[in-house]
Design a protein around this motif. Structure first.
Motif, mmCIF file in Angstrom:
data_model
loop_
_atom_site.group_PDB
_atom_site.id
_atom_site.type_symbol
_atom_site.label_atom_id
_atom_site.label_comp_id
_atom_site.label_asym_id
_atom_site.label_seq_id
_atom_site.Cartn_x
_atom_site.Cartn_y
_atom_site.Cartn_z
ATOM 1 N N LYS A 196 26.091 45.155 47.371
ATOM 2 C CA LYS A 196 27.414 45.616 46.961
ATOM 3 C C LYS A 196 27.197 46.843 46.085
ATOM 4 C CE LYS A 196 31.089 42.366 46.703
ATOM 5 N NZ LYS A 196 31.309 41.888 48.064
ATOM 6 N N TYR A 201 31.405 51.606 50.041
ATOM 7 C CA TYR A 201 32.861 51.485 50.150
ATOM 8 C C TYR A 201 33.500 52.858 50.266
ATOM 9 C CZ TYR A 201 31.140 46.955 49.304
ATOM 10 O OH TYR A 201 30.403 45.812 49.462
ATOM 11 N N SER A 235 35.743 44.468 54.301
ATOM 12 C CA SER A 235 34.682 43.981 53.413
ATOM 13 C C SER A 235 34.684 42.455 53.410
ATOM 14 C CB SER A 235 34.802 44.570 52.013
ATOM 15 O OG SER A 235 36.114 44.493 51.579
ATOM 16 N N MET A 236 34.668 41.931 54.632
ATOM 17 C CA MET A 236 34.552 40.485 54.822
ATOM 18 C C MET A 236 33.512 40.219 55.912
ATOM 19 S SD MET A 236 38.435 38.991 54.753
ATOM 20 C CE MET A 236 39.189 40.253 55.746
ATOM 21 N N VAL A 259 29.349 34.836 49.783
ATOM 22 C CA VAL A 259 29.362 33.476 49.241
ATOM 23 C C VAL A 259 30.319 32.616 50.081
ATOM 24 C CG1 VAL A 259 29.890 32.081 47.189
ATOM 25 C CG2 VAL A 259 28.838 34.338 46.923
ATOM 26 N N THR A 302 35.882 36.530 49.149
ATOM 27 C CA THR A 302 36.468 35.964 47.927
ATOM 28 C C THR A 302 37.973 36.242 47.821
ATOM 29 O OG1 THR A 302 34.382 36.082 46.763
ATOM 30 C CG2 THR A 302 36.363 36.105 45.391
HETATM 31 C C1 LIG Z 1 31.990 41.199 49.039
HETATM 32 C C2 LIG Z 1 31.794 41.388 50.514
HETATM 33 C C3 LIG Z 1 31.870 40.326 51.436
HETATM 34 C C4 LIG Z 1 32.310 38.952 51.068
HETATM 35 O O1 LIG Z 1 31.498 38.323 50.136
HETATM 36 P P1 LIG Z 1 32.046 37.062 49.330
HETATM 37 O O2 LIG Z 1 30.896 36.705 48.459
HETATM 38 O O3 LIG Z 1 32.370 36.003 50.323
HETATM 39 O O4 LIG Z 1 33.239 37.518 48.571
HETATM 40 C C5 LIG Z 1 31.575 40.599 52.758
HETATM 41 N N1 LIG Z 1 31.265 41.843 53.176
HETATM 42 C C6 LIG Z 1 31.215 42.886 52.330
HETATM 43 C C7 LIG Z 1 30.864 44.221 52.854
HETATM 44 C C8 LIG Z 1 31.489 42.694 50.972
HETATM 45 O O5 LIG Z 1 31.463 43.740 50.139
#
Ligand SMILES: *Cc1c(COP(=O)(O)O)cnc(C)c1O
Length: 356
Positions: A196, A201, A235-236, A259, A302
């Motif tokens: 991250k 992004y 971003s999932m 997560v 999340t």
């Molecule tokens: C934060 C994120 C996720 C999801 O992660 P979680 O821990 O489930 O919130 C998935 N893909 C990307 C690119 C992300 O930045």
């Protein structure tokens, strides 16, 4: 980290917003957590202070070369007024994974889980109680050294800010239409897709804008080499249910290990539903749709927990999934994970951590 957390409370408290009018990421609580890094002292001076702007040198590395990482997690209020975090140790583990890739010195994970608990305890009144609402927690690290040389910063700042957020689905779960992006890519193996870090992004905004022009909510990212294999949605992370089997792309170095993704996989295994982490091509998704075996698709993260996908636009074809409605498995996963987070159902995996 042996330093105690120094606490300076705000003299004036901000008014709370109407819990039914909360928007994401615009209104912050009264306090924030900070600590600094220098090569001489390591991470030091952890402190909770009134929320306020910070001052940085215009030459700070973060502004020029984007040396920054972040996390996203939430605190939830239960009906009996307890406040729960969801697997916070996973987020602190992941920020160190991001740190490692971005040449940022590692942080003390256990200490920071405690620091976040402390901050949330001080801000407990800010955790909203209306169904679906939560307190969003944003830890982040920036390179602060004023030096334009292209090299890692020698100094850093770690901060945690908090904002109350409204229900993601105020009108009930609503499937979204997704644009399969065949031109721009999010990440490549060997790059930073599994972390991250801010630049990922910034680089995604253009595709996101294009998707919106096509009437879609989000982008479905394909692999950066062949542009054939599914990677993530916005971003999932992304899941497909094909002919009774749940499939999600394997963690291949360019996919972020969510997560929520991990929680979904654990739940499915526990329920005896076949779940496979492997490569999945867009062609396979297309063929499954044509054969009538593409039963459900959803994103996980999340913010939304589960975001059902009602339709996909790929090249010139539009595929409607489950008549554009949220599928039964998507709903069961959503109800179970949010139920654990809100303390309404049993937590057999020990995922929640109470903040006292
Ligand atoms: C934060 C994120 C996720 C999801 O992660 P979680 O821990 O489930 O919130 C998935 N893909 C990307 C690119 C992300 O930045």
């Amino acid at each position: 980290m042996n330093d105690p957390i120094e606490i300076t409370l705000a003299k004036n408290k901000k008014p709370k917003r109407d819990p039914n009018q909360l928007t994401f990421g615009t209104y912050f609580t009264d306090h924030m957590f900070m600590m600094d890094y220098t090569p001489e002292n390591g991470w030091h001076q952890p402190r909770i202070v009134p929320y306020a702007p910070i001052t940085l040198d215009p030459a700070a590395v973060v502004f020029h070369y984007g040396q920054a990482v972040f996390e996203g997690m939430k605190a939830y209020r239960t009906k009996d007024d307890r406040v729960l975090l969801f697997r916070p140790e996973k987020n602190m583990k992941r920020i160190n994974l991001s740190n490692e890739r971005l040449s940022i010195p590692p942080v003390d994970e256990a200490f920071l889980v405690e620091a976040i608990k402390k901050l949330v305890t001080i801000e407990k009144d800010w955790v909203p109680k209306e169904p679906g609402t939560s307190l969003y927690i944003r830890p982040f690290i920036i390179g602060t050294e004023p030096y334009l040389g292209v090299h890692p910063s020698r100094t850093y700042m770690f901060m945690v800010i908090l904002c109350p957020v409204g229900a993601y689905y105020p009108e009930g779960i609503n499937p979204v239409k997704i644009y399969v992006e065949s031109k721009y890519v999010r990440a490549v193996n060997g790059g930073t897709g599994h972390t991250k870090t801010s630049g990922n992004y910034a680089a995604s905004f253009k595709a996101q804008e294009e998707a919106q022009r096509q009437g879609c909510a989000q982008v479905l990212w394909l692999d950066g080499v062949e542009k054939a294999y599914v990677e993530e949605v916005g971003s999932m992370n992304v899941f497909f249910k094909i002919n009774g089997e749940v499939v999600t792309p394997a963690l291949n170095g360019s996919i972020l290990a969510g997560v929520t993704r991990d929680s979904v996989i654990q739940l499915l295994k526990n329920w005896g539903i076949p779940v496979t982490e492997r490569k999945i091509s867009m062609e396979e998704v297309y063929q499954a749709h044509a054969a009538g075996t593409l039963e459900e698709a959803f994103g996980t993260g999340t913010a939304a927990v589960i975001s059902p996908i009602g339709g996909l636009i790929w090249k010139d074809t539009e595929m409607t999934i489950n008549e554009g409605k949220a599928g039964a498995l998507s709903m069961k996963l959503y109800d179970t994970i949010t139920g654990v987070q809100n303390g309404e159902i049993d937590d057999p995996f020990g995922w929640t951590v109470e903040v006292k």
